[in-house]
Design a protein around this motif. Sequence first.
Motif, PDB file in Angstrom:
ATOM      1  N   ASN A   1       0.818  -1.210   0.000  1.00 34.78           N
ATOM      2  CA  ASN A   1       0.000   0.000   0.000  1.00 34.78           C
ATOM      3  C   ASN A   1       0.858   1.269   0.000  1.00 34.78           C
ATOM      4  OD1 ASN A   1      -2.215  -1.809   0.120  1.00 34.78           O
ATOM      5  ND2 ASN A   1      -1.780  -2.064   2.304  1.00 34.78           N
ATOM      6  N   CYS A   2       0.258   2.385   0.453  1.00 35.98           N
ATOM      7  CA  CYS A   2       0.950   3.674   0.370  1.00 35.98           C
ATOM      8  C   CYS A   2       1.166   4.250   1.772  1.00 35.98           C
ATOM      9  CB  CYS A   2       0.103   4.643  -0.464  1.00 35.98           C
ATOM     10  SG  CYS A   2       0.770   6.315  -0.477  1.00 35.98           S
ATOM     11  N   PRO A   3       2.395   4.667   2.093  1.00 33.64           N
ATOM     12  CA  PRO A   3       2.651   5.211   3.423  1.00 33.64           C
ATOM     13  C   PRO A   3       2.048   6.614   3.623  1.00 33.64           C
ATOM     14  CG  PRO A   3       4.617   5.376   2.073  1.00 33.64           C
ATOM     15  CD  PRO A   3       3.600   4.626   1.258  1.00 33.64           C
ATOM     16  N   TRP A   4       1.700   7.280   2.538  1.00 31.99           N
ATOM     17  CA  TRP A   4       1.118   8.627   2.629  1.00 31.99           C
ATOM     18  C   TRP A   4      -0.410   8.523   2.588  1.00 31.99           C
ATOM     19  CZ3 TRP A   4       1.853  13.242   4.278  1.00 31.99           C
ATOM     20  CH2 TRP A   4       1.121  14.321   3.794  1.00 31.99           C
ATOM     21  N   ASN A   5      -0.912   8.030   1.507  1.00 35.32           N
ATOM     22  CA  ASN A   5      -2.337   7.689   1.374  1.00 35.32           C
ATOM     23  C   ASN A   5      -3.286   8.853   1.637  1.00 35.32           C
ATOM     24  OD1 ASN A   5      -4.069   5.760   0.518  1.00 35.32           O
ATOM     25  ND2 ASN A   5      -4.090   4.536   2.393  1.00 35.32           N
ATOM     26  N   LYS A   6      -2.876  10.070   1.306  1.00 31.87           N
ATOM     27  CA  LYS A   6      -3.734  11.222   1.590  1.00 31.87           C
ATOM     28  C   LYS A   6      -4.050  12.055   0.357  1.00 31.87           C
ATOM     29  CE  LYS A   6      -1.839  11.774   6.214  1.00 31.87           C
ATOM     30  NZ  LYS A   6      -0.797  12.435   6.979  1.00 31.87           N
ATOM     31  N   CYS A   7      -3.550  11.692  -0.801  1.00 34.94           N
ATOM     32  CA  CYS A   7      -3.777  12.534  -1.979  1.00 34.94           C
ATOM     33  C   CYS A   7      -5.273  12.557  -2.317  1.00 34.94           C
ATOM     34  CB  CYS A   7      -2.963  12.037  -3.168  1.00 34.94           C
ATOM     35  SG  CYS A   7      -1.194  12.084  -2.855  1.00 34.94           S
ATOM     36  N   ALA A   8      -5.804  13.760  -2.497  1.00 33.44           N
ATOM     37  CA  ALA A   8      -7.248  13.943  -2.620  1.00 33.44           C
ATOM     38  C   ALA A   8      -7.850  13.266  -3.851  1.00 33.44           C
ATOM     39  CB  ALA A   8      -7.572  15.441  -2.656  1.00 33.44           C
ATOM     40  N   PHE A   9      -7.037  12.994  -4.862  1.00 35.71           N
ATOM     41  CA  PHE A   9      -7.551  12.437  -6.124  1.00 35.71           C
ATOM     42  C   PHE A   9      -7.388  10.928  -6.208  1.00 35.71           C
ATOM     43  CE2 PHE A   9      -3.166  13.706  -6.356  1.00 35.71           C
ATOM     44  CZ  PHE A   9      -2.552  12.562  -6.831  1.00 35.71           C
ATOM     45  N   CYS A  10      -6.725  10.313  -5.204  1.00 33.57           N
ATOM     46  CA  CYS A  10      -6.285   8.920  -5.340  1.00 33.57           C
ATOM     47  C   CYS A  10      -7.126   7.977  -4.475  1.00 33.57           C
ATOM     48  CB  CYS A  10      -4.813   8.830  -4.930  1.00 33.57           C
ATOM     49  SG  CYS A  10      -4.172   7.146  -4.916  1.00 33.57           S
ATOM     50  N   SER A  11      -7.600   6.924  -5.104  1.00 35.70           N
ATOM     51  CA  SER A  11      -8.412   5.957  -4.346  1.00 35.70           C
ATOM     52  C   SER A  11      -7.737   4.588  -4.275  1.00 35.70           C
ATOM     53  CB  SER A  11      -9.786   5.802  -5.023  1.00 35.70           C
ATOM     54  OG  SER A  11      -9.607   5.314  -6.340  1.00 35.70           O
ATOM     55  N   THR A  12      -6.537   4.474  -4.831  1.00 37.00           N
ATOM     56  CA  THR A  12      -5.936   3.142  -5.010  1.00 37.00           C
ATOM     57  C   THR A  12      -5.799   2.371  -3.701  1.00 37.00           C
ATOM     58  OG1 THR A  12      -4.678   4.086  -6.821  1.00 37.00           O
ATOM     59  CG2 THR A  12      -3.983   1.925  -6.046  1.00 37.00           C
ATOM     60  N   TYR A  13      -5.334   3.026  -2.663  1.00 39.42           N
ATOM     61  CA  TYR A  13      -5.055   2.288  -1.412  1.00 39.42           C
ATOM     62  C   TYR A  13      -5.982   2.729  -0.276  1.00 39.42           C
ATOM     63  CZ  TYR A  13      -0.893   1.235  -4.124  1.00 39.42           C
ATOM     64  OH  TYR A  13      -0.051   0.831  -5.121  1.00 39.42           O
ATOM     65  N   ARG A  14      -7.124   3.348  -0.639  1.00 38.48           N
ATOM     66  CA  ARG A  14      -8.057   3.826   0.378  1.00 38.48           C
ATOM     67  C   ARG A  14      -8.388   2.721   1.384  1.00 38.48           C
ATOM     68  NH1 ARG A  14      -9.848   9.254  -0.398  1.00 38.48           N
ATOM     69  NH2 ARG A  14      -7.711   9.695  -0.946  1.00 38.48           N
TER      70      ARG A  14
ATOM     71  N   ASP B   1       4.733  -1.589  -3.666  1.00 35.78           N
ATOM     72  CA  ASP B   1       3.604  -0.811  -4.141  1.00 35.78           C
ATOM     73  C   ASP B   1       4.031   0.647  -4.367  1.00 35.78           C
ATOM     74  OD1 ASP B   1       1.755  -2.860  -4.247  1.00 35.78           O
ATOM     75  OD2 ASP B   1       1.017  -2.579  -2.251  1.00 35.78           O
ATOM     76  N   ALA B   2       3.491   1.577  -3.532  1.00 33.57           N
ATOM     77  CA  ALA B   2       3.536   2.994  -3.915  1.00 33.57           C
ATOM     78  C   ALA B   2       4.843   3.724  -3.641  1.00 33.57           C
ATOM     79  CB  ALA B   2       2.401   3.749  -3.226  1.00 33.57           C
ATOM     80  N   ASN B   3       5.691   3.202  -2.778  1.00 33.26           N
ATOM     81  CA  ASN B   3       6.893   3.977  -2.422  1.00 33.26           C
ATOM     82  C   ASN B   3       8.015   3.047  -1.953  1.00 33.26           C
ATOM     83  OD1 ASN B   3       8.593   6.112  -1.868  1.00 33.26           O
ATOM     84  ND2 ASN B   3       7.613   6.615   0.080  1.00 33.26           N
TER      85      ASN B   3
ATOM     86  N   ALA C   1       8.119   5.796  -6.583  1.00 35.11           N
ATOM     87  CA  ALA C   1       8.740   6.364  -5.377  1.00 35.11           C
ATOM     88  C   ALA C   1       8.202   7.764  -5.161  1.00 35.11           C
ATOM     89  CB  ALA C   1      10.253   6.403  -5.545  1.00 35.11           C
ATOM     90  N   ARG C   2       8.076   8.159  -3.905  1.00 35.94           N
ATOM     91  CA  ARG C   2       7.634   9.531  -3.616  1.00 35.94           C
ATOM     92  C   ARG C   2       8.842  10.461  -3.638  1.00 35.94           C
ATOM     93  NH1 ARG C   2       4.880  11.296   0.982  1.00 35.94           N
ATOM     94  NH2 ARG C   2       3.702  12.657  -0.393  1.00 35.94           N
ATOM     95  N   ALA C   3       8.602  11.671  -4.148  1.00 39.38           N
ATOM     96  CA  ALA C   3       9.687  12.658  -4.238  1.00 39.38           C
ATOM     97  C   ALA C   3      10.270  12.944  -2.855  1.00 39.38           C
ATOM     98  CB  ALA C   3       9.164  13.938  -4.871  1.00 39.38           C
TER      99      ALA C   3
ATOM    100  N   MET D   1       4.515  13.357  -9.733  1.00 34.39           N
ATOM    101  CA  MET D   1       4.649  14.792  -9.421  1.00 34.39           C
ATOM    102  C   MET D   1       3.261  15.416  -9.371  1.00 34.39           C
ATOM    103  SD  MET D   1       6.196  17.804 -11.797  1.00 34.39           S
ATOM    104  CE  MET D   1       7.865  17.422 -11.404  1.00 34.39           C
ATOM    105  N   GLU D   2       2.444  15.121 -10.345  1.00 29.13           N
ATOM    106  CA  GLU D   2       1.064  15.583 -10.523  1.00 29.13           C
ATOM    107  C   GLU D   2       1.000  17.077 -10.867  1.00 29.13           C
ATOM    108  OE1 GLU D   2       0.497  12.653 -10.208  1.00 29.13           O
ATOM    109  OE2 GLU D   2       0.723  11.797  -8.204  1.00 29.13           O
ATOM    110  N   SER D   3       1.694  17.917 -10.064  1.00 29.23           N
ATOM    111  CA  SER D   3       1.682  19.357 -10.332  1.00 29.23           C
ATOM    112  C   SER D   3       2.989  19.952  -9.823  1.00 29.23           C
ATOM    113  CB  SER D   3       0.512  20.015  -9.602  1.00 29.23           C
ATOM    114  OG  SER D   3       0.604  21.424  -9.706  1.00 29.23           O
TER     115      SER D   3
ATOM    116  N   SER E   1      -3.442  17.845  -1.108  1.00 27.11           N
ATOM    117  CA  SER E   1      -2.726  17.152  -0.015  1.00 27.11           C
ATOM    118  C   SER E   1      -1.668  16.188  -0.533  1.00 27.11           C
ATOM    119  CB  SER E   1      -3.717  16.380   0.877  1.00 27.11           C
ATOM    120  OG  SER E   1      -4.713  17.230   1.343  1.00 27.11           O
ATOM    121  N   LYS E   2      -0.866  16.643  -1.492  1.00 26.36           N
ATOM    122  CA  LYS E   2       0.161  15.757  -2.055  1.00 26.36           C
ATOM    123  C   LYS E   2       1.285  15.510  -1.044  1.00 26.36           C
ATOM    124  CE  LYS E   2       2.089  13.254  -5.102  1.00 26.36           C
ATOM    125  NZ  LYS E   2       1.526  11.974  -5.532  1.00 26.36           N
ATOM    126  N   GLY E   3       1.471  16.443  -0.108  1.00 31.57           N
ATOM    127  CA  GLY E   3       2.492  16.210   0.921  1.00 31.57           C
ATOM    128  C   GLY E   3       3.907  16.431   0.421  1.00 31.57           C
TER     129      GLY E   3
END
Length: 378
Positions: free
Chosen positions: A26-39, A115-117, A147-149, A175-177, A187-189
């Motif tokens: 899964n994702c250690p951040w899991n807070k990006c507003a657009f992402c449902s993958t690991y909800r 998975d995510a990172n 990997a997360r930046a 990166m997304e933006s 909430s990309k963090g």
Amino acid sequence: MSHAFELGPIRPPSEAYSLLVRITRNCPWNKCAFCSTYRGQTFSRRSVDEIKSDIDAMRAIADRIRDAVQNSGTHGRITEEVLAHARGQDDTPEYYYRQMAFWLYHGIKTAFLQDANSLLLPARELVEILGYLREKFPSIERITTYARAKTISKKTLEELVQLKDAGLSRLHIGMESGSDTVLGLVSKGVTAEEHIMAGQKAMSAGFDLSEYYMPGLGGREFTHENAFRTAEVVTAINPTFIRIRSTVPLPGTELHAMMTEKSWTPLTEDEKVRELRLFIENLGDLTGALLSDHMMNLLEDVEGRFPDGKQQMLDIIDGYLSMSDDDRGNFIIGRRIGEFRYLADYTRDSRIDAIRRELKREYRTVDNAVLELLKNFI
Ligand code: SF4
């Protein structure tokens, strides 16, 4: 004895034929507003022993399939009979044999670490995993991971070089933006500065680097800022690949809730195309490639290598924007129902005309209809 192994839920489209090795869950951040993958899923690390045991299980299944093929007289083909014979009395579920057969068919030249990172693991553990994977599957030529930046920016350049030397060849960063406003909004963090630091470090270490950009992520409120700032950040990094992922507010995500509460306004398909144009137009001196390798993008044709391909990408976008409203509407609907893949495939078709008119009657606009159709895609 079972040879089951763990698999995570996703991999990039470019890794469709890659051996998938799950090294975290899964994702250690899991807070990006657009992402449902690991909800709703909790992040956890996997031990090196667990991961090695998965790689052993994959190798064992691969060997059984290869033995069965050699004894089958099918001239190398993996048939249903071959798979059944390979599995024999093994109580490993058939799914794992099919998965392994799929990878074998594609030559096991590439692997993707899920998975995510993955870079959250200490470098020495990753080096051990990479070495083991290459030892067990010597045919692998490319190993990649998400990997997360933020995580990359905390690794030393020496650690990143160690990972590259151990066989990790490509990093995918969402990166997304490049706008701090938009990154904060969703909430990309991660900040734009951290994206630049991580991207430059990854390039210095010698990785192939994929940076993902989401046209439309800032909504109508920040569309210009999203294009301009992301172009600046991408230019500062000069990544190997820019991968386009057009924004779709998925039901169940915060972004969808923001849309419902009217604090974020989704872009229409045409507006996302205009944002993409602004982004490409404002990119500086780049040497990598831009890829639109995802079904969420309207214009898959917009691909090319910088600097020479830039004008051609802009011309494709201008070609689309200069079409009549009805033709653009037909292309959008045709693309979303699977009639057209590329703009180059488009021809006026009375059937699509009729579908567009019907959808407009039901959903008022083409874009409302698209939001419904994309929900089903996902
Ligand atoms: S970091 Fe990636 S996987 Fe994690 S929530 Fe954000 S987009 Fe999703």
